[in-house]
Design an enzyme around this catalytic site. Sequence first.
Site, PDB file in Angstrom:
ATOM      1  N   ALA A   1     -19.031  32.746  14.379  1.00 57.15           N
ATOM      2  CA  ALA A   1     -18.820  32.204  15.721  1.00 57.15           C
ATOM      3  C   ALA A   1     -18.388  30.744  15.730  1.00 57.15           C
ATOM      4  O   ALA A   1     -18.153  30.175  16.802  1.00 57.15           O
ATOM      5  CB  ALA A   1     -20.096  32.362  16.544  1.00 57.15           C
ATOM      6  N   LYS A   2     -18.267  30.119  14.566  1.00 60.06           N
ATOM      7  CA  LYS A   2     -17.836  28.726  14.501  1.00 60.06           C
ATOM      8  C   LYS A   2     -16.340  28.629  14.832  1.00 60.06           C
ATOM      9  O   LYS A   2     -15.611  29.628  14.803  1.00 60.06           O
ATOM     10  CB  LYS A   2     -18.110  28.165  13.106  1.00 60.06           C
ATOM     11  CG  LYS A   2     -19.591  28.034  12.769  1.00 60.06           C
ATOM     12  CD  LYS A   2     -20.269  26.982  13.608  1.00 60.06           C
ATOM     13  CE  LYS A   2     -21.651  26.610  13.104  1.00 60.06           C
ATOM     14  NZ  LYS A   2     -22.678  27.619  13.331  1.00 60.06           N
ATOM     15  N   PRO A   3     -15.835  27.423  15.116  1.00 58.35           N
ATOM     16  CA  PRO A   3     -14.407  27.287  15.420  1.00 58.35           C
ATOM     17  C   PRO A   3     -13.498  27.871  14.346  1.00 58.35           C
ATOM     18  O   PRO A   3     -12.440  28.424  14.669  1.00 58.35           O
ATOM     19  CB  PRO A   3     -14.225  25.766  15.540  1.00 58.35           C
ATOM     20  CG  PRO A   3     -15.544  25.286  16.037  1.00 58.35           C
ATOM     21  CD  PRO A   3     -16.565  26.151  15.339  1.00 58.35           C
TER      22      PRO A   3
END
Length: 371
Positions: free
Chosen positions: A186-188
């Site tokens: 879910a990180k950039p």
Amino acid sequence: MPPIDFSGVKEQTRRYADEINLRIHRVIEHACFIMGPEVVELEVALASYVGVKHCISVASGTTGLEIALRALGVGPGDEVITVPFTWISTAEVVRLVGARPVFVDIDPHTYTIDVDLLAPAMTEKTRAIIPVSLFGQMPDLERIASIAAERGVPVVEDAAQSFGATRRGRRSAGVTMIGCTSFFPAKPFGCYGDGGALFTSDDDLADKMRAIRTHGGLRRHDHPLLGTNGRLDTMQAAILLAKLPHFEWEVRERERLGARYSASLRPSCVPPVVAPFNTHVYAQYTIRVADREQAAEKLETAGVPTGIYYPKCLHEQPVFSDLGYRIGDFAQSEKASREVLSLPMHPFLTESDQDRIVELVNEFCARECTI
């Protein structure tokens, strides 16, 4: 109305499926599942992107922070300064190497470390500082580095949520002695499991971190350091390589959508503040609301998912109770933890969905919130 996607991971996978599948099948064909050629290819590409000499891929952002502290020689009897308003990994790794976390409160506008409080927190035992680039932007790393340099203390940026952001034109993870990021899905910039990377331009530190990552040695059956199994899987490196050509477009979209949110939300909530000289990648688009639980419940019922990062500060966690901190010691962190609410944010968020979210937030957040 159909529910809105919070993180956009499924849509990203659908859009890049052909490139991702091609990369995955190449790994299956060559069968170098551990430290395969994609790992080196990714490290070269990311070092160039960040603007440093070395990228050392690792099994997770948490593993990366621990490796960084080990490479710096941090251990029992030492202190490491960080913030109490962050994910537990930031302070967890300090304990794992035998050192003591020392907390400093946050700036209420940016949620990053209050630099004015940094120097008073330093002692002769301070061996490292870990400023957290929370929610997608960096703190004032120039001032932090200046204060740290006066005492010869290294700075390790926890850039788990800010990969792709810049400060004064320099990329997150590339400004301090060591930068550490996460590739949690879910990180950039995320993979399909756990993953992370360390960044530095210091040749000796790079060699130490590479050795610690791989059981303490750079050559097989030669272990001069006490290490760990901290390697990034080849498959995850391949997935990240498939996503990398799209990343700059995603960063621009995050910035555009973040600005669009902020321009449309009413004073009933406090939108994120982008500090001077910063860009923001909005790993989470986080607002403050006075009636968070009620607002979150109404939004969820209307099909808008929300998140709370973080509902409890680290000094409130049982595992850190022996540090001697009490409720009230970090007023800004504690206030933020009771008010923050993260809205759906990803590059594939449509303007119509965003308008729907804004309308509902403006409707449900009735009481004015102030910092």
